[in-house]
Design an enzyme around this catalytic site. Structure first.
Site, PDB file in Angstrom:
ATOM      1  CB  CYS A  18      -0.858   0.002   1.261  1.00  9.74           C
ATOM      2  SG  CYS A  18       0.176   0.043   2.743  1.00  9.74           S
ATOM      3  CG  HIS A  47       4.018  -5.948  11.269  1.00 12.29           C
ATOM      4  ND1 HIS A  47       2.792  -5.517  11.743  1.00 12.29           N
ATOM      5  CD2 HIS A  47       4.938  -5.552  12.193  1.00 12.29           C
ATOM      6  CE1 HIS A  47       2.967  -4.898  12.892  1.00 12.29           C
ATOM      7  NE2 HIS A  47       4.250  -4.896  13.182  1.00 12.29           N
ATOM      8  CG  HIS A  81       3.138  -0.766  12.387  1.00 14.28           C
ATOM      9  ND1 HIS A  81       4.494  -1.016  12.262  1.00 14.28           N
ATOM     10  CD2 HIS A  81       2.526  -1.581  11.504  1.00 14.28           C
ATOM     11  CE1 HIS A  81       4.695  -1.960  11.349  1.00 14.28           C
ATOM     12  NE2 HIS A  81       3.515  -2.320  10.875  1.00 14.28           N
ATOM     13  CB  CYS A 103       0.579   4.832   7.471  1.00 12.67           C
ATOM     14  SG  CYS A 103      -0.594   5.085   6.125  1.00 12.67           S
ATOM     15  CD  GLU A 133      -3.264   1.176  13.129  1.00 10.35           C
ATOM     16  OE1 GLU A 133      -2.860   0.372  12.260  1.00 10.35           O
ATOM     17  OE2 GLU A 133      -4.380   1.738  13.074  1.00 10.35           O
ATOM     18  CB  SER A 231      -3.100  -6.345  11.939  1.00  8.81           C
ATOM     19  OG  SER A 231      -4.472  -6.104  11.936  1.00  8.81           O
ATOM     20  CB  SER A 275       3.649  -5.417   5.222  1.00 10.23           C
ATOM     21  OG  SER A 275       2.869  -6.469   5.763  1.00 10.23           O
TER      22      SER A 275
HETATM   23  O1  0CG Z   1      -1.296  -4.819   9.187  1.00  9.01           O
HETATM   24  P1  0CG Z   1      -0.368  -4.298  10.203  1.00  9.01           P
HETATM   25  O2  0CG Z   1      -0.893  -3.077  10.905  1.00  9.01           O
HETATM   26  O3  0CG Z   1       0.070  -5.345  11.200  1.00  9.01           O
HETATM   27  O4  0CG Z   1       0.945  -3.773   9.482  1.00  9.01           O
HETATM   28  P2  0CG Z   1       1.782  -4.250   8.240  1.00  9.01           P
HETATM   29  O5  0CG Z   1       3.178  -3.774   8.454  1.00  9.01           O
HETATM   30  O6  0CG Z   1       1.628  -5.696   7.971  1.00  9.01           O
HETATM   31  O7  0CG Z   1       1.127  -3.519   6.977  1.00  9.01           O
HETATM   32  C1  0CG Z   1       0.934  -2.228   6.738  1.00  9.01           C
HETATM   33  C2  0CG Z   1       1.467  -1.256   7.668  1.00  9.01           C
HETATM   34  C3  0CG Z   1       1.901  -0.480   8.430  1.00  9.01           C
HETATM   35 FE1  SF4 Z   2      -1.002   0.721   4.517  1.00  8.19          FE
HETATM   36 FE2  SF4 Z   2      -1.427   0.657   7.146  1.00  8.19          FE
HETATM   37 FE3  SF4 Z   2      -1.425   2.963   5.845  1.00  8.19          FE
HETATM   38 FE4  SF4 Z   2      -3.382   1.218   5.446  1.00  8.19          FE
HETATM   39  S1  SF4 Z   2      -2.932   2.331   7.345  1.00  8.19           S
HETATM   40  S2  SF4 Z   2      -2.335   2.437   3.876  1.00  8.19           S
HETATM   41  S3  SF4 Z   2      -2.277  -0.739   5.610  1.00  8.19           S
HETATM   42  S4  SF4 Z   2       0.312   1.561   6.109  1.00  8.19           S
END
Ligand code: 0CG
Ligand code: SF4
Length: 320
Positions: A18, A47, A81, A103, A133, A231, A275
């Site tokens: 993402c 992650h 996170h 993010c 997070e 997650s 991720s």
């Molecule tokens: O999905 P979570 O919040 O565990 O994090 P991941 O690092 O897998 O993916 C996107 C982010 C930050």
């Molecule tokens: Fe990616 Fe987490 Fe941001 Fe969503 S909140 S765009 S999964 S990094």
């Protein structure tokens, strides 16, 4: 040579990285370029062990807490996170140069929580205990102002100071369906509770779950490429199972595939958490191609064009 059995592969789109993950990984790479190795990263930047190992090889040092970092002029980067407010405060006290790769969609939730708090509302956070997070979002407000609710029972048992002064926010990577029922519970028990205009679940989580739902019931098995501590990736596996897929597995790399489970399938769905790098999807597809004759189709449920610029300190005009 024996003929390989046919396997129809439905590749979910969107899948994988993402915009928040791209930005966070780019931040570490850019910091390495500007400041030279080592640079420190608090928590796995995203992650995924493969990503983390790749950055380690380039000179990033990963720590869980700032006290593992010596006094240094090198930067420390906070993971995608997010972090509790106390963390940048500690960095400042120790005069460690901090770069925040949280993010922007997580930061948005932090600001929402703060906004409600400033207006005297108690805040409920829907999320999973212990996830970084959640630790970060809880840590935006003073103790006693924000409370984690994980289940409908938690909502039932919550005793607010004032029912008319409540708000909620959520973790960004939850199951869309579970969150909807949690929000229903919240509004049923506390009709005056204030929530986000749209939910706090991010676009990437939403789109990846939607794509899995589209194909889950029509494939014999589903592979989600991602880490077990991710997650959003865990939720994709769960969504596949709940949408009628009999065999769903979360797999980090090709070596982790339990081949005996997949021996008799004739169709397979593949997706990847936010991720998980595409190169690992390719690696797993190549491992299937050694055992099956693949017929690959992409099933696309949304177009994504989200982009987040690098943290300010790393943009060319600001680098010191
Ligand atoms: O999905 P979570 O919040 O565990 O994090 P991941 O690092 O897998 O993916 C996107 C982010 C930050
Ligand atoms: Fe990616 Fe987490 Fe941001 Fe969503 S909140 S765009 S999964 S990094």
């Amino acid at each position: 040579m024996e003929k390989k059995p046919k396997l129809r592969i439905l590749l979910c789109a969107p899948r994988g990285f993402c915009a928040g993950v791209v930005r966070a990984i780019d931040a570490v790479e850019e910091a390495l370029k500007i400041y030279g190795a080592p640079v420190y990263v608090r928590h796995e930047i995203v992650h995924n062990k493969y990503v983390v190992e790749g950055l380690k090889a380039k000179g990033a040092i990963f720590v869980e807490e700032l006290d593992e970092i010596p006094d240094t002029t090198k930067p420390v980067i906070f993971s995608a996170h997010g972090v509790p407010k106390s963390i940048p405060e500690v960095a400042e006290k120790r005069q460690i140069f901090a770069i925040d790769a949280t993010c922007p969609l997580v930061t948005k939730v932090h600001r929402e929580a703060e906004f409600h708090h400033q207006r005297g509302r108690q805040v409920l956070l829907v999320g999973h205990a212990g996830h970084p997070e959640v630790v970060g979002t809880l840590g935006q407000l003073p103790k006693g102002s924000i409370f984690l609710v994980q289940t409908p029972e938690d909502i039932e048992n919550f005793q607010p100071a004032d029912e008319a002064n409540l708000a909620y926010v959520t973790q960004t990577t939850l199951s869309i369906d579970d969150t909807r029922s949690m929000v229903e519970c919240l509004t049923k028990r506390f009709p005056k509770i204030i929530g986000p205009l749209r939910e706090d679940i991010c676009y990437a989580t939403t789109n990846r779950q939607e794509a899995v739902k589209r194909i889950a019931a029509s494939v014999d098995a589903m592979i989600v490429v991602g880490s077990s501590n991710s997650s959003n990736s865990q939720r994709l596996k769960e969504v596949a199972e709940r949408s009628g897929c009999k065999l769903a597995r979360l797999v980090l790399r090709a070596d982790d595939v339990e081949w005996e489970l997949f021996a008799d399938i004739s169709s397979l769905g593949i997706t990847a958490g936010a991720s998980a790098p595409e190169v690992l999807v390719e690696e797993i597809m190549a491992a299937f191609a050694e055992r099956f004759e693949l017929v690959v189709e992409t099933v696309s449920t949304a177009d994504e064009s989200v982009f987040f610029p690098l943290p300010r300190e790393l943009r060319p005009e600001n680098a010191v």
